[in-house]
Design a protein around this motif. Sequence first.
Motif, mmCIF file in Angstrom:
data_model
loop_
_atom_site.group_PDB
_atom_site.id
_atom_site.type_symbol
_atom_site.label_atom_id
_atom_site.label_comp_id
_atom_site.label_asym_id
_atom_site.label_seq_id
_atom_site.Cartn_x
_atom_site.Cartn_y
_atom_site.Cartn_z
ATOM 1 N N LYS A 84 0.832 -1.200 0.000
ATOM 2 C CA LYS A 84 0.000 0.000 0.000
ATOM 3 C C LYS A 84 0.866 1.249 0.000
ATOM 4 N N LYS A 85 0.255 2.343 -0.406
ATOM 5 C CA LYS A 85 0.923 3.649 -0.367
ATOM 6 C C LYS A 85 0.111 4.631 0.462
ATOM 7 N N GLN A 86 -0.651 4.116 1.409
ATOM 8 C CA GLN A 86 -1.426 4.956 2.318
ATOM 9 C C GLN A 86 -1.450 4.282 3.681
ATOM 10 N N ASP A 87 -1.998 4.968 4.658
ATOM 11 C CA ASP A 87 -2.059 4.471 6.042
ATOM 12 C C ASP A 87 -0.668 4.202 6.597
ATOM 13 N N GLY A 88 0.275 5.083 6.297
ATOM 14 C CA GLY A 88 1.656 4.907 6.728
ATOM 15 C C GLY A 88 1.924 5.495 8.102
ATOM 16 N N VAL A 89 3.120 5.168 8.599
ATOM 17 C CA VAL A 89 3.588 5.678 9.883
ATOM 18 C C VAL A 89 4.825 6.519 9.611
ATOM 19 N N LEU A 90 4.767 7.794 9.972
ATOM 20 C CA LEU A 90 5.884 8.709 9.823
ATOM 21 C C LEU A 90 6.685 8.691 11.111
ATOM 22 N N THR A 91 7.964 8.371 11.020
ATOM 23 C CA THR A 91 8.841 8.376 12.191
ATOM 24 C C THR A 91 9.653 9.656 12.165
ATOM 25 N N LEU A 92 9.572 10.411 13.260
ATOM 26 C CA LEU A 92 10.297 11.667 13.389
ATOM 27 C C LEU A 92 11.378 11.546 14.444
ATOM 28 N N THR A 93 12.524 12.133 14.177
ATOM 29 C CA THR A 93 13.553 12.294 15.193
ATOM 30 C C THR A 93 13.369 13.694 15.753
ATOM 31 N N VAL A 94 13.197 13.767 17.087
ATOM 32 C CA VAL A 94 12.870 15.032 17.737
ATOM 33 C C VAL A 94 13.884 15.292 18.839
ATOM 34 N N ARG A 95 14.283 16.560 18.962
ATOM 35 C CA ARG A 95 15.165 16.961 20.040
ATOM 36 C C ARG A 95 14.458 16.702 21.368
ATOM 37 N N GLY A 96 15.183 16.201 22.351
ATOM 38 C CA GLY A 96 14.657 15.707 23.623
ATOM 39 C C GLY A 96 13.485 16.441 24.228
ATOM 40 N N ALA A 97 13.630 17.692 24.570
ATOM 41 C CA ALA A 97 12.596 18.425 25.291
ATOM 42 C C ALA A 97 11.383 18.746 24.420
ATOM 43 N N HIS A 98 11.507 18.631 23.128
ATOM 44 C CA HIS A 98 10.405 18.968 22.228
ATOM 45 C C HIS A 98 9.461 17.784 21.980
ATOM 46 N N ALA A 99 9.814 16.597 22.437
ATOM 47 C CA ALA A 99 9.004 15.406 22.161
ATOM 48 C C ALA A 99 7.573 15.515 22.703
ATOM 49 N N PRO A 100 7.354 15.956 23.962
ATOM 50 C CA PRO A 100 5.959 16.070 24.435
ATOM 51 C C PRO A 100 5.135 17.058 23.613
ATOM 52 N N MET A 101 5.760 18.161 23.216
ATOM 53 C CA MET A 101 5.037 19.139 22.394
ATOM 54 C C MET A 101 4.657 18.519 21.054
ATOM 55 N N MET A 102 5.587 17.753 20.453
ATOM 56 C CA MET A 102 5.324 17.128 19.156
ATOM 57 C C MET A 102 4.203 16.094 19.273
ATOM 58 N N GLN A 103 4.092 15.412 20.413
ATOM 59 C CA GLN A 103 2.992 14.466 20.601
ATOM 60 C C GLN A 103 1.646 15.194 20.600
ATOM 61 N N HIS A 104 1.616 16.367 21.179
ATOM 62 C CA HIS A 104 0.367 17.123 21.236
ATOM 63 C C HIS A 104 -0.054 17.650 19.869
ATOM 64 N N ILE A 105 0.895 17.968 19.028
ATOM 65 C CA ILE A 105 0.546 18.523 17.714
ATOM 66 C C ILE A 105 0.662 17.484 16.602
ATOM 67 N N ALA A 106 0.751 16.205 16.952
ATOM 68 C CA ALA A 106 0.847 15.132 15.953
ATOM 69 C C ALA A 106 -0.319 15.163 14.956
ATOM 70 N N PRO A 107 -1.572 15.406 15.389
ATOM 71 C CA PRO A 107 -2.653 15.476 14.393
ATOM 72 C C PRO A 107 -2.437 16.586 13.361
ATOM 73 N N GLU A 108 -1.888 17.699 13.788
ATOM 74 C CA GLU A 108 -1.614 18.794 12.851
ATOM 75 C C GLU A 108 -0.494 18.402 11.881
ATOM 76 N N ILE A 109 0.520 17.700 12.378
ATOM 77 C CA ILE A 109 1.606 17.246 11.508
ATOM 78 C C ILE A 109 1.067 16.258 10.477
ATOM 79 N N ILE A 110 0.210 15.336 10.917
ATOM 80 C CA ILE A 110 -0.399 14.370 9.992
ATOM 81 C C ILE A 110 -1.182 15.103 8.909
ATOM 82 N N GLU A 111 -1.960 16.107 9.316
ATOM 83 C CA GLU A 111 -2.747 16.880 8.349
ATOM 84 C C GLU A 111 -1.841 17.582 7.339
#
Length: 184
Positions: A84-111
Amino acid sequence: MSKPPVSLPKAATPKRRVKGKTDPDAPRENRSRAVAELLPAIGGAAFRRFGFVQSSIVSRWPEIVGAKLAGASIPESIRFPLGKKQDGVLTLTVRGAHAPMMQHIAPEIIERVNRFFGYAAIVKVAIRQGEVAPPAPRRAPPSIRPVPVDLGASLKGIADPELRAVLESLAAGVASTHGLPRIN
């Protein structure tokens, strides 16, 4: 009187390719190609090996998520379900302290990533903490010295303004060099 035996038509046998002989009208398979024609295939194969179907997501990451988020994260891979070419999982490398913030805005990143692809390519974001290299600073183009007077006078007779501008730029570049070119 006996009848002669009736001969049946022979079944068409497939033509065998004789080694060394080819059809002269067939298109060449090993033709010479321009380097620009080869580079996307080479780069694409390397990106696919590491999970990227489209390499532009890496190069255009700041445009996709914004400069602030791009400074704290970088896409590592995209994994799609088999075939398939849909329903994928994007893996991000995030600087340590920014990881919780990135979890909160994950829906926006997906969009944003799905808007970039033009279809629902990503359904989940996986976050991995790690070091993110800072983007290379943009350097200003080197300043070009004015055209020497003796060359400038000879270029005034050229009627085409584009050609004159290119030749003036070339003359200024030549005038700004010192000595013979070095071969490294």
